[in-house]
Design a protein around this motif. Structure first.
Motif, mmCIF file in Angstrom:
data_model
loop_
_atom_site.group_PDB
_atom_site.id
_atom_site.type_symbol
_atom_site.label_atom_id
_atom_site.label_comp_id
_atom_site.label_asym_id
_atom_site.label_seq_id
_atom_site.Cartn_x
_atom_site.Cartn_y
_atom_site.Cartn_z
ATOM 1 N N THR A 78 0.833 -1.199 0.000
ATOM 2 C CA THR A 78 0.000 0.000 0.000
ATOM 3 C C THR A 78 0.867 1.249 0.000
ATOM 4 O O THR A 78 0.595 2.220 -0.717
ATOM 5 C CB THR A 78 -0.927 -0.004 1.225
ATOM 6 O OG1 THR A 78 -1.756 -1.155 1.166
ATOM 7 C CG2 THR A 78 -1.788 1.231 1.273
ATOM 8 N N ASP A 132 -6.088 -1.619 -4.950
ATOM 9 C CA ASP A 132 -5.530 -2.124 -3.693
ATOM 10 C C ASP A 132 -6.554 -3.070 -3.052
ATOM 11 O O ASP A 132 -7.558 -2.621 -2.513
ATOM 12 C CB ASP A 132 -5.207 -0.955 -2.756
ATOM 13 C CG ASP A 132 -4.209 -1.356 -1.681
ATOM 14 O OD1 ASP A 132 -3.960 -2.578 -1.516
ATOM 15 O OD2 ASP A 132 -3.673 -0.455 -1.000
ATOM 16 N N GLN A 185 -7.358 0.562 -0.291
ATOM 17 C CA GLN A 185 -7.581 -0.688 0.428
ATOM 18 C C GLN A 185 -8.824 -0.591 1.302
ATOM 19 O O GLN A 185 -9.649 -1.492 1.324
ATOM 20 C CB GLN A 185 -6.346 -0.987 1.280
ATOM 21 C CG GLN A 185 -6.421 -2.282 2.044
ATOM 22 C CD GLN A 185 -5.081 -2.651 2.646
ATOM 23 O OE1 GLN A 185 -4.101 -1.913 2.510
ATOM 24 N NE2 GLN A 185 -5.021 -3.777 3.295
#
Ligand SMILES: Nc1ncnc2c1ncn2[C@@H]1O[C@H](COP(=O)(O)OP(=O)(O)OP(=O)(O)O)[C@@H](O)[C@H]1O
Ligand SMILES: [Mg+2]
Lengths: 426, 331, 332
Positions: free
Chosen positions: C70, C202, C112
């Motif tokens: 990330t 992500d 994410q």
């Protein structure tokens, strides 16, 4: 419930306090220079048409009072020649024209300070012999800067801890500071306890109030999952509410504790310090060091840091997060009250005393980086020193401007504060 | 107790000039806070520069009112830029602190005795509104007299100008917020990183929002100053901003007319309570130990604080707002 | 049908003969990163020597929790600034370029933790994604005539995409009312509104149910057929194996292996570093959608774990840990 509690407390002492002051219309005031009373200064009052209305000379405690015949506007003149050498009116306005309302004892404020730095020509210390040297003046400011830093730091540490564990930027923290001062005044002046005892009781009540505040109010908001911005604005509402409840019961004047008012300074090396201030410094330092070491060294301190780092994981590893937060509020309340007690001995007690330094406290916390304990202490030192020492060059009334401007400039270059970490994205 | 005077001042507050000034302040704040999510706690400063823009230009430098208006607006734009550059990249709560600090800095400057020559220090400035009232088309008329509500010719003029400004501002806000531009603003309020990831220059939009809301606030400053024909530094303190927040939340954040309705309700209530209490304490309705005249003055602040707390807890969307659209409720 | 797979075969072919080692050059790279380093205090979260992403391919970025995936995304897309390093996209240097400009250059990412704009309607979420909108400039926004037509076009395109992603029925709902999986879909669809050349996803599948996963996979494959390059982070090895043309493995900030899916999965180093402990498939979709275990650790794991550990062993003096004095809380 908080309000009701305060209301009962203060109902009595609002009364007790006012009776100590003049009845009927009067002009009055207290002359202090850096916290020390200035005696023997002549003040003359006249009506608007120029007819003399009375005069007085400030007493040992710096107090003066001129009863006048009725409401109206008066001209009040401070005789500069009667000021001690080296002391001047910092805003260069020795003549004021206050209006006295019916039945009012009107406070008239002449801000006093060392004469050199405030003439606006930016040339401190260009004075003839007899006045304090520029070095003395610097030492004076250096000390009062440190003293002020400690007062700010006490409150800042509390704000920072609360922010760290709950995420709340508490705008009502200033009122907790004020509470310390007001309660001490209540116990000391109205009830007549010795100042030290009054201070101790106030700090204990401050701690208890911190605890109950979280238990009854903030904790409840957390349970309702009120978001942080909302909670922050609620704290602003609370600050407004409580501040004016103070005003309601205490009135708008600034008043002094009964003890240690006219304490003469003692020379320590280059510093001329009233012993009461020195004692306050020691107490503040002990409190700050105690809390800091507790955070690093004790079980609870570690648990607190764990909660600050990540409440969810801390809870998962068996830490009672709510208990920790309550502890933090308790400590925050106690430290804030202590800060108020000390601030009261330094500059008198008023309903807005905490709110007035709130911005500086925030500046300190923000400077250091929100949520970092050492940051709060470092930030306080920077702000306290800057505020005092900058008066060598800028007018006293603008000294907060300098400190707040420094805050803005530093954030320009380090948005996360001096010691803060950047937030994570994604 | 003089109830008819209490009722008439309260009713007048529905459209009175204070209501207008606060409505404008709140419309601007709504652009910042309601739509963009910017926690600007320095809105009073925007009104302040507007008011002092006129006052200093006319009273200190004896220039025309129009130049004063131009300077006031320019000052609001500059203030927004100065405030925005260091703060718009900061987290929400930092922004709140810095804006409140900036507003205090400005107020302290107005107060500074060294600047008395220009700002009048703590006494403020007067006699700058003549040009404005010279334009009054109602001058010499009897004004409005509806029995309970009366407005003099002078008041009538400021009301007409003020409400025109309010409606114009609402129109602009309406047009903007129903456009793609407004959509970006609302999205920034929700999550600025998401907006950034879609290729929008978040900083520039926030700045535009700050300038727009600030300029609308400065209009409120004009109304405030011209109505009173005086400016005083302490009018533009933090309480002013907190009142404006209460108004925005009361009327419903992110609603076009929310601030206007909010300001009306707020001032009617406040004036009613204020005047009832002061009548009561003047007539010694309450015993002296309970409430003196000066104590009655602090009640309004206590009530506003209490109102703000209760609103946020129980009705964060305000009276007319839609809970789903307001940023203030649960996370 | 055959035309539908054309891009896939092209990508597979181009990558087939390459040696499977970290930093291997690609025949037609769209993204090239060199010496990208990011440190958080004492922790080196990312230290990528050299990596290239093949144009028109689906490349998977895998690695254990906290490997720096990330963070690497954040750096490449301008959301975070590296301590060192440079990278180019389409031959243009993007180091130090602001996030919104990166998106405009054609490289769009998702997050994410999904960032649906909850208090906007689904359709407005989508419209926001369109670039070059006239109505997004202040003065023109005041004149609806100048942007109404473009708005209609944008809306049509948005509805198209929503239909593709099976969200059209939710068009006028607030995004906040969508389920976790639907938000992932919305975020992906919204990113496509930008019409990027490269999408960086992500963990697009985290928290999405198996049935939906299949359709999401279909969408990702379709992106490649539409000529886009896809770089995505994923923990589910089956899925990674299924759709990617190339896999890059990160471990402790660096690229530890690279190659075609079959070769990478057989690489002992990868099995060691990544699959080792959880070879039985426990790695699949770590945690839920909103808070996953990885994220708990990420917010200063060192200090926290240190502090929590210390609690259980009372009198052992605490070792100095980084960020000891830190009370900062992550803003959620
Ligand atoms: N803002 C930050 N401050 C401090 N440390 C950080 C920050 N962001 C990331 N880290 C650390 O950098 C390391 C890499 O984090 P990153 O989020 O990139 O991992 P990841 O590969 O995406 O993991 P996951 O698969 O769990 O999502 C972690 O150890 C994390 O704790
Ligand atoms: Mg990750």
């Amino acid at each position: 419930m908080l309000t009701a509690f305060l209301a009962c407390l203060m109902l009595s002492f609002g009364l007790g306090a006012t009776s100590a002051w003049a009845e009927g219309e009067a002009l009055q005031g207290t002359l202090t220079n850096n916290g020390a009373p200035v005696a023997g200064v002549k003040i003359k009052a006249s009506t608007q048409d120029g007819a003399p209305a009375g005069e007085d000379t400030s007493d040992e405690q710096g107090k003066w009072s001129i009863p006048v015949t009725g409401p109206g506007t008066y001209k009040v003149e401070l005789d500069i020649a009667s000021l001690p050498a080296g002391v001047g009116v910092t805003n260069n306005r020795p003549t004021l024209t206050p209006t006295v309302a019916e039945g009012q004892a009107r406070n008239v404020l002449f801000p006093l300070g060392s004469a050199g730095g405030t003439t606006g020509d930016g040339q401190p210390g260009t004075k003839d012999s007899g006045g304090p040297s520029s070095f003395d003046r610097f030492a004076d400011l250096l000390y009062s800067g440190i003293h002020f830093s400690l007062i700010i730091a006490l409150a800042a540490l509390g704000i920072s801890l609360i922010f760290g564990t709950t995420g709340l930027t508490n705008f009502a923290h200033g009122e907790m500071v004020t509470l310390g001062g007001l309660l001490t005044f209540l116990f000391n002046v109205t009830i007549g306890m010795p100042l030290v005892l009054a201070g101790v009781i106030s700090v204990v009540i401050g701690a208890a109030l911190g605890y109950f505040q979280d238990r009854a109010f903030w904790g409840w908001l957390r349970k309702r999952r009120t978001n942080l911005v909302t909670t922050m604005i609620i704290s602003i509402g609370l600050s407004l509410l409580v501040r004016y409840v103070y005003l309601y019961f205490f009135g708008g004047e600034s008043r002094n504790y009964a003890d240690y008012n006219a304490q003469a300074g003692v020379q320590y090396g280059p510093f001329l310090i009233a012993p009461k201030n020195l004692i306050c410094d020691v107490i503040a330092l002990v409190a700050l060091a105690g809390v800091s070491f507790a955070l690093v060294g004790t079980r609870l301190g570690k648990a607190t840091r764990a909660v600050a780092d990540n409440p969810a994981l801390a809870a998962a590893s068996g830490i009672n997060v709510d208990r920790i937060i309550r502890l933090v509020w308790t400590i925050g309340g106690a430290l804030a009250a202590l800060s108020g007690v000390i601030l009261g001995t330094f500059q008198g007690v008023g309903f807005g005393m905490g709110f007035q330094i709130l911005l500086l406290i925030f500046a300190a916390v923000t400077l250091g980086g929100f949520g970092t304990a050492w940051g709060a202490l470092l930030g306080s030192l920077v702000i306290g020193l800057f505020i005092q020492i900058s008066t060598l060059w800028i007018p006293t009334e603008l000294k907060s401007v300098g400190a707040l401007a420094v805050l803005i400039v530093i954030l320009l270059f380090r948005p996360q504060g001096i010691l803060g970490r950047r937030a994570r994205i994604g | 107790m003089n109830w008819s005077s209490i009722f008439s001042v309260s009713l007048e507050a529905i459209i009175g000039s204070t209501t207008i000034a606060y409505a404008l302040a709140a419309i601007g704040l709504n652009v910042h806070f309601g739509y963009t999510g910017l926690l600007n706690f320095g809105q009073s400063a925007f009104l302040g520069v507007g008011a002092y823009g006129i006052a200093i230009t006319v009273a200190t430098f004896s220039q025309s009112l129009w130049l004063g208006v131009a300077i006031g607006l320019a000052a609001a734009v500059i203030l927004a830029l100065l405030l925005g550059i260091p703060t718009l990249r900061l987290r929400a709560d930092y922004l709140a602190i810095v804006t409140i600090a900036a507003a205090e800095i400005i107020r302290l400057f107005y107060r500074a005795t060294d600047l008395r020559k220009w700002t009048g220090a703590s006494d403020g400035l007067q006699s700058f509104s003549q040009d404005f009232y010279d334009l009054n088309p109602f001058a010499g008329s009897k004004g409005i007299d509806l029995g309970l509500i009366t407005f003099t010719d002078r008041e009538l003029w400021i009301l007409v100008v003020g409400w025109t400004l309010v409606l114009l501002s609402c129109l602009v806000v309406y047009l903007l917020m129903s456009s793609p531009w407004g959509r970006v603003l609302k999205a920034i309020r929700e999550d600025e990183d998401a907006v950034r990831s879609l290729g929008k220059n978040v900083f520039s939009y926030k700045m535009q929002s700050l300038v727009l809301g600030g300029v609308i606030g400065a209009l409120g400053g004009f109304v405030f100053a011209l109505d009173r024909a005086a400016v005083q530094p302490d009018t533009y303190g933090t309480e002013f901003t907190f009142f404006a927040y209460t108004i925005v939340i009361l009327g419903g954040a992110a609603r076009v007319f929310g601030p206007v309705v909010g300001s009306m309700i707020f001032w009617v209530l406040l004036v009613f309570i204020d005047s009832t209490l002061s009548e009561a304490s003047n007539n010694k309705v309450f015993p002296e130990w309970f409430m003196t005249t000066s104590q009655a003055g602090s009640v309004r602040y206590i009530l506003v604080g209490l109102g703000l707390i209760l609103l946020l807890i129980y009705r964060p969307q305000g009276i007319f707002g839609d809970k789903r659209e307001v940023m203030l409720d649960g996370r | 049908m055959d035309a539908d797979r054309a891009a896939r075969s092209r990508a597979v072919e181009a990558l087939a003969g390459l040696p499977c080692e970290p930093g291997v050059p690609k025949p037609d790279p769209i993204l090239i990163a060199d010496n990208v380093v990011r440190r958080f205090g004492g922790l080196t979260a990312v230290d990528v020597k050299h990596v290239e992403v093949q144009r028109g391919s689906i490349t998977a970025l895998i690695g254990p929790n906290g490997a720096g995936k990330t963070t690497f995304f954040n750096l490449l897309t301008g959301f975070d600034a590296p301590d060192e390093g440079s990278w180019t996209f389409n031959g243009r240097s993007l180091s130090g370029v602001a996030a919104h400009k990166v998106a405009r250059a054609g490289m769009v990412r998702t997050f994410q933790l999904t960032k649906a704009l909850s208090k906007l309607k689904v359709i407005d979420n989508m419209r926001l994604g369109a670039t070059g909108q006239r109505g997004e400039t202040f003065w023109r926004a005041l004149l609806p005539g100048t942007w109404k037509q473009q708005e209609a076009e944008v809306t049509a395109r948005a509805e198209d995409l929503l239909t593709r992603f099976k969200l059209i029925a939710k068009k006028d709902d607030f995004a906040g009312s969508l389920s976790g999986g639907q938000r992932k879909l919305l975020e992906m669809a919204r990113a496509l509104m930008v019409q990027p050349e490269m999408v960086m996803l992500d963990e697009p599948m985290a928290g999405v149910n198996p049935a939906l996963t299949q359709s999401l996979l279909g969408h990702v494959k379709q992106l490649r057929e539409d000529g886009m390059t896809v770089l995505f982070v994923e923990h589910d090895m089956d899925m990674v194996h299924d759709i990617s043309d190339w896999i890059i493995v990160m471990g402790q900030g660096g690229v530890i292996a690279e190659g075609t899916p079959d070769k990478v999965m057989a690489d002992p180093r990868v099995i060691d570093a990544y699959l080792g402990a959880h070879h039985d498939g426990a790695v699949k979709t770590v945690g839920g959608e909103e808070v996953d275990a990885g994220d708990l650790e990420e917010s200063g794991g060192v200090t926290l774990i240190g502090a929590v550990d210390e609690l259980s062993q009372d009198d052992v003096p605490s070792p100095p840990v980084s960020g000891d004095d830190d009370f900062r809380k992550e803003p959620a």
